[in-house]
Write a protein that holds these residues in place. Structure first.
Motif, PDB file in Angstrom:
ATOM      1  N   MET A  34       0.856  -1.185   0.000  1.00  0.00           N
ATOM      2  CA  MET A  34       0.000   0.000   0.000  1.00  0.00           C
ATOM      3  C   MET A  34       0.886   1.227   0.000  1.00  0.00           C
ATOM      4  SD  MET A  34      -3.112  -1.230   0.011  1.00  0.00           S
ATOM      5  CE  MET A  34      -4.078   0.268   0.249  1.00  0.00           C
ATOM      6  N   ASN A  35       0.525   2.184  -0.866  1.00  0.00           N
ATOM      7  CA  ASN A  35       1.183   3.493  -0.828  1.00  0.00           C
ATOM      8  C   ASN A  35       0.115   4.457  -0.346  1.00  0.00           C
ATOM      9  OD1 ASN A  35       2.564   5.805  -1.213  1.00  0.00           O
ATOM     10  ND2 ASN A  35       3.104   5.441  -3.361  1.00  0.00           N
ATOM     11  N   ASP A  37      -3.362   5.112   0.818  1.00  0.00           N
ATOM     12  CA  ASP A  37      -4.542   4.250   0.683  1.00  0.00           C
ATOM     13  C   ASP A  37      -4.626   3.634  -0.715  1.00  0.00           C
ATOM     14  OD1 ASP A  37      -5.166   6.468  -0.738  1.00  0.00           O
ATOM     15  OD2 ASP A  37      -7.019   6.946   0.359  1.00  0.00           O
ATOM     16  N   GLN A  38      -3.569   3.752  -1.485  1.00  0.00           N
ATOM     17  CA  GLN A  38      -3.557   3.196  -2.840  1.00  0.00           C
ATOM     18  C   GLN A  38      -2.779   1.886  -2.916  1.00  0.00           C
ATOM     19  OE1 GLN A  38      -5.258   4.340  -5.530  1.00  0.00           O
ATOM     20  NE2 GLN A  38      -6.098   5.664  -3.919  1.00  0.00           N
ATOM     21  N   VAL A  40      -0.540  -0.900  -4.672  1.00  0.00           N
ATOM     22  CA  VAL A  40       0.494  -0.890  -5.706  1.00  0.00           C
ATOM     23  C   VAL A  40       0.896  -2.350  -5.913  1.00  0.00           C
ATOM     24  CG1 VAL A  40       2.872  -0.192  -6.213  1.00  0.00           C
ATOM     25  CG2 VAL A  40       1.379   1.337  -4.895  1.00  0.00           C
ATOM     26  N   GLU A  98      -1.686   2.536 -12.095  1.00  0.00           N
ATOM     27  CA  GLU A  98      -2.692   3.139 -11.211  1.00  0.00           C
ATOM     28  C   GLU A  98      -4.051   2.439 -11.283  1.00  0.00           C
ATOM     29  OE1 GLU A  98      -0.834   4.608 -13.448  1.00  0.00           O
ATOM     30  OE2 GLU A  98      -2.146   5.368 -15.029  1.00  0.00           O
ATOM     31  N   SER A  99      -4.285   1.625 -12.331  1.00  0.00           N
ATOM     32  CA  SER A  99      -5.617   0.999 -12.424  1.00  0.00           C
ATOM     33  C   SER A  99      -5.564  -0.532 -12.295  1.00  0.00           C
ATOM     34  CB  SER A  99      -6.282   1.398 -13.747  1.00  0.00           C
ATOM     35  OG  SER A  99      -5.447   1.034 -14.820  1.00  0.00           O
ATOM     36  N   SER A 102      -8.186  -1.827  -9.917  1.00  0.00           N
ATOM     37  CA  SER A 102      -9.523  -1.221  -9.896  1.00  0.00           C
ATOM     38  C   SER A 102     -10.649  -2.205 -10.194  1.00  0.00           C
ATOM     39  CB  SER A 102      -9.583   0.017 -10.794  1.00  0.00           C
ATOM     40  OG  SER A 102      -8.973  -0.245 -12.006  1.00  0.00           O
TER      41      SER A 102
END
Ligand SMILES: Cc1cc2nc3c(=O)[nH]c(=O)nc-3n(C[C@H](O)[C@H](O)[C@H](O)COP(=O)(O)O)c2cc1C
Length: 184
Positions: A34-35, A37-38, A40, A98-99, A102
């Protein structure tokens, strides 16, 4: 005693080497962190168990990968060994960084790493070392948790440039048809 040369002999061209290595099947593992709350992550075929005492796992990461830089900046990772029906998950990881998560079913663990639901095995681990080896980094980590799915579930296999499956007829044997030595 001669010191072995670090350069490949002229007789083996890198493209020939790459082509030959496509015949070596690998598992397909998402290394995640996690970076903020994202999530990776990147797909690796080089995930492996390394040591029993201490319990270490690792993988080789291409030094040109931006995602590798983000992963090695973190201190903890998850390793989700993908299930044979997770070809689309692996496909998502070919897309922009980044996706990648998702469209996936994933959760953040209490330990703070992204876990992909349905993985055959999920391991969480804390950074041990990052060692430059040629144009890759050997990244090692000490295991802190292990989640194992139903043993009848088979992993996704990367072979000859594509995703494939183990043949259930031949994969479900007890391990005694091919002498492989005892596990250490
Ligand atoms: C089946 C498969 C196995 C891979 N294995 C590795 C690996 O072991 N190490 C690695 O650095 N990249 C590996 N890659 C490539 C990375 O997943 C991908 O190129 C990387 O995320 C790209 O870097 P970027 O995220 O910075 O764009 C593999 C890709 C696939 C499809």
């Amino acid at each position: 005693m001669n010191t072995p040369s670090r350069t490949a002999p002229d007789t083996v061209h890198p493209s020939e080497f790459r082509r030959a290595m496509r015949n070596v099947p690998t598992t397909v593992t998402v290394v995640g962190t996690m970076n903020g709350d994202q999530p990776v992550g990147m797909v690796v075929g080089t995930f492996t168990a390394i040591s029993m005492d201490p319990l270490l796992v690792g993988f080789f990461g291409d030094q040109r990968s931006k995602t590798l830089t983000e992963i090695t900046a973190a201190d903890r990772w998850s390793f989700s060994i993908l299930h044979q029906d997770d070809g689309l998950v692996a496909e998502a990881f070919r897309g922009p960084a980044e996706s990648r998560f998702s469209a996936l079913d994933w959760d953040v663990s209490d330990f703070g790493t992204p876990l992909i639901r349905g993985a055959v095995i999920t391991i969480e681990a804390i950074k041990d070392s990052v060692v430059r080896i040629g144009d890759h980094d050997l990244v090692t980590a000490e295991v802190t948790s292990l989640r194992e799915g139903d043993r009848s579930r088979y992993p996704l296999v990367y072979f000859q440039g594509g995703m494939t499956r183990l043949d259930p007829e031949h994969a479900s044997h007890s391990g005694d048809t091919i002498p492989a030595g005892s596990p250490r």
